[in-house]
Design a protein around this motif. Structure first.
Motif, short mmCIF file in Angstrom:
data_model
loop_
_atom_site.label_atom_id
_atom_site.label_comp_id
_atom_site.label_asym_id
_atom_site.label_seq_id
_atom_site.Cartn_x
_atom_site.Cartn_y
_atom_site.Cartn_z
N ILE A 91 24.47 59.32 61.09
CA ILE A 91 25.22 58.23 60.45
C ILE A 91 24.28 57.08 60.11
O ILE A 91 24.24 56.60 58.97
N VAL A 92 23.50 56.65 61.10
CA VAL A 92 22.61 55.50 60.92
C VAL A 92 21.55 55.77 59.87
O VAL A 92 21.34 54.97 58.94
N TYR A 93 20.88 56.91 59.97
CA TYR A 93 19.76 57.19 59.07
C TYR A 93 20.18 57.27 57.61
O TYR A 93 19.57 56.61 56.75
N PRO A 94 21.22 58.03 57.24
CA PRO A 94 21.61 58.09 55.83
C PRO A 94 22.03 56.74 55.26
O PRO A 94 21.67 56.41 54.12
N LEU A 95 22.79 55.96 56.02
CA LEU A 95 23.23 54.66 55.52
C LEU A 95 22.05 53.71 55.32
O LEU A 95 21.98 53.00 54.32
N ILE A 128 24.66 58.41 45.12
CA ILE A 128 23.98 58.35 46.41
C ILE A 128 24.69 57.35 47.33
O ILE A 128 24.94 57.62 48.51
N MET A 129 25.04 56.21 46.78
CA MET A 129 25.72 55.19 47.56
C MET A 129 27.12 55.63 47.94
O MET A 129 27.56 55.45 49.09
N LEU A 130 27.83 56.25 47.00
CA LEU A 130 29.19 56.71 47.26
C LEU A 130 29.21 57.76 48.37
O LEU A 130 30.06 57.73 49.27
N GLY A 131 28.27 58.67 48.31
CA GLY A 131 28.20 59.71 49.34
C GLY A 131 27.93 59.15 50.72
O GLY A 131 28.45 59.64 51.72
N SER A 132 27.12 58.08 50.77
CA SER A 132 26.78 57.50 52.07
C SER A 132 28.00 56.88 52.75
O SER A 132 28.05 56.79 53.99
N LEU A 133 28.98 56.44 51.97
CA LEU A 133 30.18 55.81 52.55
C LEU A 133 31.04 56.80 53.33
O LEU A 133 31.84 56.39 54.18
N ALA A 134 30.87 58.10 53.05
CA ALA A 134 31.65 59.10 53.76
C ALA A 134 31.05 59.48 55.11
O ALA A 134 31.71 60.12 55.93
N LEU A 135 29.83 59.08 55.36
CA LEU A 135 29.11 59.55 56.54
C LEU A 135 29.69 59.10 57.87
O LEU A 135 29.63 59.84 58.85
N PRO A 136 30.27 57.88 57.99
CA PRO A 136 30.84 57.52 59.29
C PRO A 136 32.16 58.21 59.61
O PRO A 136 32.70 58.03 60.71
N LEU A 137 32.72 58.99 58.67
CA LEU A 137 34.06 59.54 58.84
C LEU A 137 34.04 60.90 59.54
O LEU A 137 33.14 61.72 59.31
N VAL A 138 35.03 61.14 60.38
CA VAL A 138 35.24 62.44 60.99
C VAL A 138 36.30 63.21 60.21
O VAL A 138 36.18 64.41 59.97
N ARG A 139 37.36 62.50 59.77
CA ARG A 139 38.41 63.08 58.92
C ARG A 139 38.75 62.08 57.83
O ARG A 139 38.75 60.87 58.07
N TRP A 140 39.06 62.58 56.63
CA TRP A 140 39.34 61.69 55.51
C TRP A 140 40.56 60.80 55.78
O TRP A 140 40.58 59.64 55.39
N ARG A 141 41.55 61.34 56.47
CA ARG A 141 42.75 60.55 56.71
C ARG A 141 42.51 59.40 57.71
O ARG A 141 43.36 58.53 57.86
N ILE A 259 17.39 61.85 53.44
CA ILE A 259 18.72 61.69 54.06
C ILE A 259 19.28 63.03 54.53
O ILE A 259 19.64 63.16 55.71
N PRO A 260 19.40 64.04 53.66
CA PRO A 260 19.90 65.33 54.18
C PRO A 260 18.99 65.92 55.24
O PRO A 260 19.48 66.58 56.17
N LEU A 261 17.69 65.67 55.13
CA LEU A 261 16.78 66.15 56.17
C LEU A 261 17.10 65.49 57.51
O LEU A 261 17.13 66.16 58.56
N GLY A 262 17.37 64.18 57.47
CA GLY A 262 17.69 63.46 58.70
C GLY A 262 18.99 63.95 59.32
O GLY A 262 19.11 64.07 60.54
N VAL A 263 19.97 64.24 58.47
CA VAL A 263 21.25 64.72 58.98
C VAL A 263 21.10 66.12 59.60
O VAL A 263 21.65 66.41 60.67
N VAL A 264 20.37 66.98 58.92
CA VAL A 264 20.14 68.34 59.45
C VAL A 264 19.42 68.27 60.79
O VAL A 264 19.76 68.99 61.75
N ILE A 265 18.42 67.39 60.89
CA ILE A 265 17.70 67.22 62.15
C ILE A 265 18.65 66.74 63.25
O ILE A 265 18.61 67.21 64.39
#
Length: 294
Positions: A91-95, A128-141, A259-265
């Motif tokens: 979460i932290v790294y992509p944002l 890129i910015m829009l995608g980063s906003l989804a990263l803190p979420l566990v479920r869309w609802r 960013i995707p590298l950091g998330v995969v790690i």
């Protein structure tokens, strides 16, 4: 963007994701980054000594940019360390990496009054910015603005703003060095060492009196030295690539491939969870990266 610049940025992204993994896994203090910067500075110092005759002749304007860049790097490292102590890497790294993608073009327009970005580039950066906003979420609802009102996100905003600051300052400094006759490699290799020195000048008193940490407690030596070599090495590649593009916004955007590298790690090495919104957000970010790089 030239293939050489793209190649340098891709290698830099791998190194950047690597030292962030080390920072998250082994230490989450500003002290760790100070020691790492110090080791990296010593390792690469021969490059500064080699170019010193040209560096010493640089105008006063350059040294002011260097001092300001060191402050921004200090704020970036501090924000990153504190964010990792409150949140997950995925979460932290992509944002922290994605937010400057939008901030830097705005700063460029405000400072220079124009931008060389194409509409396709702007769309890609927006994705890129829009995608980063989804990263803190566990479920869309579960989406709510309060998801972004956490201590970790606050420190991320500091790190992102500082990234935008040093990106613009460093680009201007590299242009001065090239204007004075230095090659792309000499300019980048000497500046990265000077920036580490400037950063430490700001960081050491902040650690002692701002965060109350003790420098006497040396972090794990092996990991600290490896992180230091990655920190300096990755930014050396970025600085050299900055001299090969028409505007620093391109570099800032494309280096977000880390960013995707950091998330995969974070998922495979740190056992952090990957929710559907985070996975979908990464897909949107990758699309944006493709638009910026083509």
């Amino acid at each position: 963007m030239t293939p050489t610049a793209i190649g340098l940025i891709l290698v830099s992204a791998l190194l950047h994701a690597g030292w962030n993994l080390i920072g998250k896994r082994t230490a989450q203090t500003v002290r760790f980054y100070a020691w790492a910067m110090g080791f990296g500075m010593l390792l690469f110092s021969p490059l500064l000594i080699r170019a010193w005759p040209q560096v010493s002749a640089l105008p006063v304007e350059f040294w002011w940019l260097l001092l300001a860049s060191g402050l921004c790097q200090t704020l970036y490292m501090s924000g990153l360390a504190k964010a990792y102590s409150h949140g997950n890497l995925n979460i932290v790294y992509p944002l922290a990496r994605a937010l400057p993608v939008l901030v830097v073009p705005v700063v460029i327009v405000l400072v220079y009054g124009q931008s060389q970005l194409l509409p396709r580039d702007v769309i890609g950066m927006g994705l890129i910015m829009l995608g980063s906003l989804a990263l803190p979420l566990v479920r869309w609802r579960d989406w709510h603005w309060r998801n972004y009102c956490t201590p970790a996100i606050g420190w991320v905003l500091l790190a992102a703003g500082a990234t935008a600051g040093y990106s613009v300052l460093d680009s201007a400094a590299i242009l001065i060095m090239k204007r004075e006759g230095m090659s792309a490699f000499d300019a980048g290799s000497s500046f990265v060492v000077l920036q580490a020195i400037s950063c430490l000048l700001w960081m050491l008193p902040l650690i002692r009196w701002g965060f109350g940490e003790s420098l006497r407690q040396l972090p794990d030596l092996g990991w600290t030295m490896l992180a230091g070599s990655f920190i300096i090495g990755t930014y050396l590649l970025i600085l050299v690539s900055m001299s090969m593009v028409s505007e620093v916004s391109y570099v800032v955007a494309l280096r977000q491939i880390s960013i995707p590298l950091g998330v995969v790690i974070g998922v495979f090495w740190l056992r952090e969870s990957m929710s559907p919104p985070r996975l979908q957000g990464l897909g949107v970010m990758l699309l944006g990266l493709v638009l910026v790089s083509v």
